[in-house]
Design an enzyme around this catalytic site. Structure first.
Site, mmCIF file in Angstrom:
data_model
loop_
_atom_site.group_PDB
_atom_site.id
_atom_site.type_symbol
_atom_site.label_atom_id
_atom_site.label_comp_id
_atom_site.label_asym_id
_atom_site.label_seq_id
_atom_site.Cartn_x
_atom_site.Cartn_y
_atom_site.Cartn_z
ATOM 1 N N GLU A 45 0.871 -1.159 0.000
ATOM 2 C CA GLU A 45 0.000 0.000 0.000
ATOM 3 C C GLU A 45 0.921 1.227 0.000
ATOM 4 O OE1 GLU A 45 -2.711 0.238 3.311
ATOM 5 O OE2 GLU A 45 -3.492 2.160 2.603
ATOM 6 N N ARG B 171 4.949 -12.914 9.795
ATOM 7 C CA ARG B 171 5.626 -11.672 9.464
ATOM 8 C C ARG B 171 6.981 -11.642 10.156
ATOM 9 N NH1 ARG B 171 2.448 -7.299 9.530
ATOM 10 N NH2 ARG B 171 4.055 -5.862 10.149
ATOM 11 N N LYS C 42 4.700 0.612 9.326
ATOM 12 C CA LYS C 42 4.764 1.900 8.629
ATOM 13 C C LYS C 42 4.177 3.023 9.465
ATOM 14 C CE LYS C 42 3.221 0.181 4.730
ATOM 15 N NZ LYS C 42 2.444 0.063 3.507
HETATM 16 P P1 ATP Z 1 2.697 -2.080 7.897
HETATM 17 O O1 ATP Z 1 1.997 -2.693 9.075
HETATM 18 O O2 ATP Z 1 4.121 -1.777 8.149
HETATM 19 O O3 ATP Z 1 1.956 -0.927 7.305
HETATM 20 P P2 ATP Z 1 1.472 -3.584 5.916
HETATM 21 O O4 ATP Z 1 1.323 -5.051 5.898
HETATM 22 O O5 ATP Z 1 0.268 -2.795 6.238
HETATM 23 O O6 ATP Z 1 2.691 -3.234 6.827
HETATM 24 P P3 ATP Z 1 1.560 -3.337 3.110
HETATM 25 O O7 ATP Z 1 2.086 -2.256 2.255
HETATM 26 O O8 ATP Z 1 0.104 -3.598 3.109
HETATM 27 O O9 ATP Z 1 2.065 -3.044 4.577
HETATM 28 O O10 ATP Z 1 2.358 -4.692 2.856
HETATM 29 C C1 ATP Z 1 2.768 -5.173 1.617
HETATM 30 C C2 ATP Z 1 3.157 -6.601 1.777
HETATM 31 O O11 ATP Z 1 4.246 -6.733 2.668
HETATM 32 C C3 ATP Z 1 2.026 -7.431 2.336
HETATM 33 O O12 ATP Z 1 1.909 -8.618 1.574
HETATM 34 C C4 ATP Z 1 2.450 -7.712 3.736
HETATM 35 O O13 ATP Z 1 1.956 -8.930 4.187
HETATM 36 C C5 ATP Z 1 3.967 -7.712 3.628
HETATM 37 N N1 ATP Z 1 4.576 -7.359 4.901
HETATM 38 C C6 ATP Z 1 4.403 -6.225 5.604
HETATM 39 N N2 ATP Z 1 5.093 -6.262 6.759
HETATM 40 C C7 ATP Z 1 5.731 -7.453 6.787
HETATM 41 C C8 ATP Z 1 6.599 -8.097 7.721
HETATM 42 N N3 ATP Z 1 6.949 -7.523 8.865
HETATM 43 N N4 ATP Z 1 7.063 -9.326 7.397
HETATM 44 C C9 ATP Z 1 6.726 -9.911 6.242
HETATM 45 N N5 ATP Z 1 5.916 -9.373 5.339
HETATM 46 C C10 ATP Z 1 5.411 -8.154 5.593
HETATM 47 MG MG MG Z 2 -1.439 -2.824 4.994
#
Ligand code: ATP
Ligand code: MG
Length: 557
Positions: A35, A260, A270
Site C-alpha cells: 500500500e 511476518r 509503517k
Molecule cells: P505495515 O503494518 O508496516 O503498514 P502492511 O502489511 O500494512 O505493513 P503493506 O504495504 O500492506 O504493509 O504490505 C505489503 C506486503 O508486505 C504485504 O503482503 C504484507 O503482508 C507484507 N509485509 C508487511 N510487513 C511485513 C513483515 N513484517 N514481514 C513480512 N511481510 C510483511
Molecule cells: Mg497494509
C-alpha cells in the site's frame, strides 16, 4: 554409502512443487502488493524476497501491485520510493506493474454483480450501530434492518452512493453472508465505503472506494495470481477471500499465510515509522537509523546481504522474533568480502618520526582487500608527520605481553610501512597528549624487512599533509528494548537517546579523495563505512554501517 543431497524446501515451496507436479498451473504467478502509504521496511524486504524469489526459482512471474484503494494516506512519493527499493533489492517486475486503482471500474461492476445475485446490500446503519448488532465471537449477531431490501433498490442505492448523493459514512455496501458465523469477518463485511476524497491516481472520479478485502482477492484473481502470499493476520480473512471469488465465479487465486518478520530492537510498522518521521525523532524516512529499505541502504547495508538474510530467516507459520544480529551478520559477511580497506583514524593524534627527513615522501603499497585477489592495491604516502589513533598510545602502558600497541620505548609496526620505536611525547596543560615522537628502523620496510625484528602490534596511520578530514556519523540501535511487540507503553519511550553520534574530527588516507556517494569501505580494525549523500565537494561524510565485531558469529561458535 552414497548420500543423496536433498534440498530442504520451506512449506510454501513444498506447496508450489506439489501444485506444479499435479499440473494445477503451467507456471506460478506471485505478487508483492504494497500500500503506497509509507516507505518500505525490512519486513517488506522479506516479503519482496519471498515473492520475487519464488517467481525466479520456479520460472514464474511476480507482479508489483500497488494496493492503492485508500485515498487517505497514499501518495505518489511513496509509489516512487517503493519502485526504487524493489529495484535496488535486485528484482525486476518488467511490465507487470499494476495498480488496484486501475481496477476500480471492474471492482465496481463486480459489486453490482453481487448485488444482482442478492448477496450484497446497501446498509444505512452507522459503524457504531452495526457494531452493536455484530455481536461477539461467542455470541451470534443480529441482522441489519436494511439487509433484506429488494435487489433493484440496492442497485439504485449503490448507484447513488457512486454518484455522490450521500456524505461519508451515510451508506456502505455490505456482503450478505452470515451474521452468526463464528468468523467475525463473515458477519456481513463492508465491501464499499464513501470517501469524498481525491485519489492520487484517479483524482475525483470516485467517491466510493473498495475495502482491502473486496479489492485484494479480486485483484489477485484478475492478475491470475496462483499463490497469494500474505502475513498471518490475514488467515481469518481467507474464508471471505474465497467466498468472494466463488460468488463472482472468477479465477480462484489461493491465499497462503506466513509469519511476518519481527526483528529485535526494531519497529516494523509503517504507521509507527511515520510517527518517528513526523515527530522529528529521526531525520527522515531514509535516516540511516531507520529500518526502512531506504534507511538501511543509506546506512550501507547491501542488497545482497538483505537477500541473504531473508533467505536465512526462511518462512515460518508462527510469529516469532528474529535477532537483528542475524541481519548484521549478513551485512558483515558481504562487506568483508567486498569492501575495500582503507586507513581511517577516528581520534587522531600526531606521530612525528624524528629521524625521517622533513621533505621526504615514500609511497607504500597496500592491497585493497585481502579477501579478494583481484581488488588491486593502493598507494599510501609515508611522511615525517603521521596521524595515529590516540587509543593506540598509552603513556604508562601495562606490560608488553598485555599491551601490544605504542608506549614510551615500545616498538610497533606501522602497517605496510616501518617498525617504529617511541622516543617521547608532548602534553598540553590539561594533560592531553599533543604529539608522540618515534624513530623508524630503515631495515624494516614492509615486504623488504631484513631486520629479523618481531613486533606484535600493528597500527594504522595516515600522512598528515595528505590526510583527508572527514565527518563520521556513528549509529547505534534506534531502540533500547529487545522485543517491541511486548511493550504496553508508547514505543517512543524506548528510543535510544544515543543512537546518533557525530565525530567531525576523523582523518582518512588520501585514496578516498576519489570516492563518491555510496562507496563503501572497511576502516581497518574499526568497521564498515559508506560515503553519505550529505557529502560535499569540500567535505566527505561517512555513515558507519556497522562495527567489525560480530555478535551473531560469536553466538554460533
Ligand atoms: P505495515 O503494518 O508496516 O503498514 P502492511 O502489511 O500494512 O505493513 P503493506 O504495504 O500492506 O504493509 O504490505 C505489503 C506486503 O508486505 C504485504 O503482503 C504484507 O503482508 C507484507 N509485509 C508487511 N510487513 C511485513 C513483515 N513484517 N514481514 C513480512 N511481510 C510483511
Ligand atoms: Mg497494509
Amino acid at each position: 554409502m552414497e548420500q543423496q543431497k536433498t534440498e530442504s524446501l520451506n512449506f510454501i515451496e513444498q506447496l508450489i512443487e506439489q501444485d506444479l507436479k499435479e499440473g494445477k498451473f503451467s507456471a506460478i504467478q506471485t505478487r508483492f502488493p504494497p500500500e503506497p502509504n509509507g516507505y518500505l521496511h525490512i519486513g517488506h524486504a522479506k516479503s519482496i524476497c519471498l515473492n520475487f524469489g519464488l517467481a525466479e526459482k520456479y520460472k514464474g512471474r511476480c507482479n508489483l501491485r500497488f494496493d492503492d484503494t485508500n485515498p487517505e494516506k497514499e501518495e505518489t512519493e511513496y509509489v516512487e520510493s517503493i519502485k526504487t527499493d524493489v529495484r535496488w533489492l535486485g528484482y525486476d517486475w518488467g511490465d507487470h506493474e499494476f495498480y488496484a486503482s486501475d481496477y476500480f471500474q471492474d471492482l465496481y461492476e463486480m459489486a453490482v454483480r453481487l448485488i444482482s445475485k442478492g448477496v450484497a446490500y446497501v446498509d444505512e446503519l452507522s459503524a457504531e450501530e452495526f457494531n452493536v448488532l455484530k455481536g461477539t465471537p461467542t455470541e451470534p449477531g443480529k441482522e441489519s434492518p436494511y439487509r433484506n431490501r429488494a435487489i433493484q433498490e440496492n442497485i439504485d442505492l449503490f448507484d447513488k452512493m457512486k454518484s455522490g448523493v450521500y456524505q461519508n459514512g451515510e451508506r456502505v455496501l455490505r456482503a450478505k453472508i452470515d451474521m452468526s458465523s463464528p468468523n467475525m469477518q463473515l458477519r456481513d463485511p463492508i465491501l464499499y465505503r464513501i470517501k469524498h476524497m481525491e485519489h492520487h491516481r484517479t483524482g475525483s472520479k470516485w467517491c466510493i472506494y473498495p475495502t482491502y478485502d473486496f479489492a485484494h482477492g479480486q485483484s489477485d484473481s484478475m492478475e491470475q495470481v496462483t499463490h497469494s502470499l500474505c502475513t498471518l493476520e490475514f488467515e481469518v480473512h481467507r474464508p471471505l477471500y474465497e467466498w468472494l471469488l466463488a460468488q463472482l465465479e472468477i479465477y480462484p487465486s489461493k491465499q497462503t499465510e506466513f509469519a511476518r518478520l519481527n526483528l529485535s530492537y526494531t519497529i516494523v510498522s509503517k504507521r509507527n515509522l511515520r510517527e518517528l518521521v513526523e515527530g522529528g525523532h529521526v531525520l527522515g524516512w531514509d535516516d540511516p537509523r531507520m529500518p526502512t529499505i531506504s534507511g538501511i541502504r543509506r546506512r550501507g547495508f547491501t542488497a545482497t546481504s538483505i537477500r541473504k538474510f531473508a533467505e536465512s530467516v526462511g518462512v515460518a507459520r508462527r510469529n516469532g522474533l528474529t535477532d537483528v544480529a542475524l541481519l548484521e551478520h549478513a551485512v558483515r559477511e558481504d562487506l568483508n568480502k567486498n569492501a575495500p580497506r582503507i586507513f581511517g583514524i577516528m581520534n587522531p593524534v600526531k606521530l612525528i618520526i624524528t629521524n625521517w627527513p622533513e621533505e621526504k615522501e615514500e609511497i607504500m603499497k597496500a592491497e585493497n582487500n585481502p579477501e579478494d585477489e583481484n581488488a588491486g592495491s593502493r598507494a599510501l604516502p609515508f611522511t615525517r608527520e603521521l596521524y595515529i589513533d590516540s587509543s593506540d598510545f598509552m603513556e604508562d602502558p601495562p606490560s608488553p605481553s598485555k599491551w601490544f600497541r605504542l608506549g614510551p620505548d615500545r616498538e610497533v609496526r606501522l602497517k605496510k610501512a616501518y617498525i617504529i620505536k617511541c622516543s617521547g611525547f608532548k602534553k598540553d596543560q590539561e594533560g592531553r597528549i599533543l604529539e608522540i615522537y618515534a624513530e623508524y628502523d630503515p631495515a624494516t620496510r614492509s615486504g623488504q624487512d631484513t631486520s629479523g625484528k618481531k613486533v606484535k602490534g600493528t597500527l594504522g596511520w595516515v600522512s598528515v599533509p595528505h590526510a583527508v578530514h572527514a565527518e563520521v556519523r556513528l549509529y547505534d540501535r534506534l531502540f533500547l528494548t529487545e522485543n517491541l511487540n511486548k511493550i504496553s507503553d508508547d514505543f517512543k519511550n524506548h528510543l535510544n537517546p544515543n543512537s546518533l553520534q557525530t565525530n567531525t574530527n576523523v582523518v582518512v588516507e588520501p585514496s578516498v579523495r576519489t570516492a563518491s556517494v555510496g562507496n563503501q569501505f572497511q576502516f581497518e580494525r574499526i568497521g564498515y563505512f559508506r560515503v553519505d549523500e550529505d557529502s560535499t565537494a569540500e567535505r566527505i561524510i561517512f555513515n558507519r554501517t556497522i562495527t567489525l565485531k560480530d555478535t551473531w558469529g560469536k553466538k554460533m561458535n
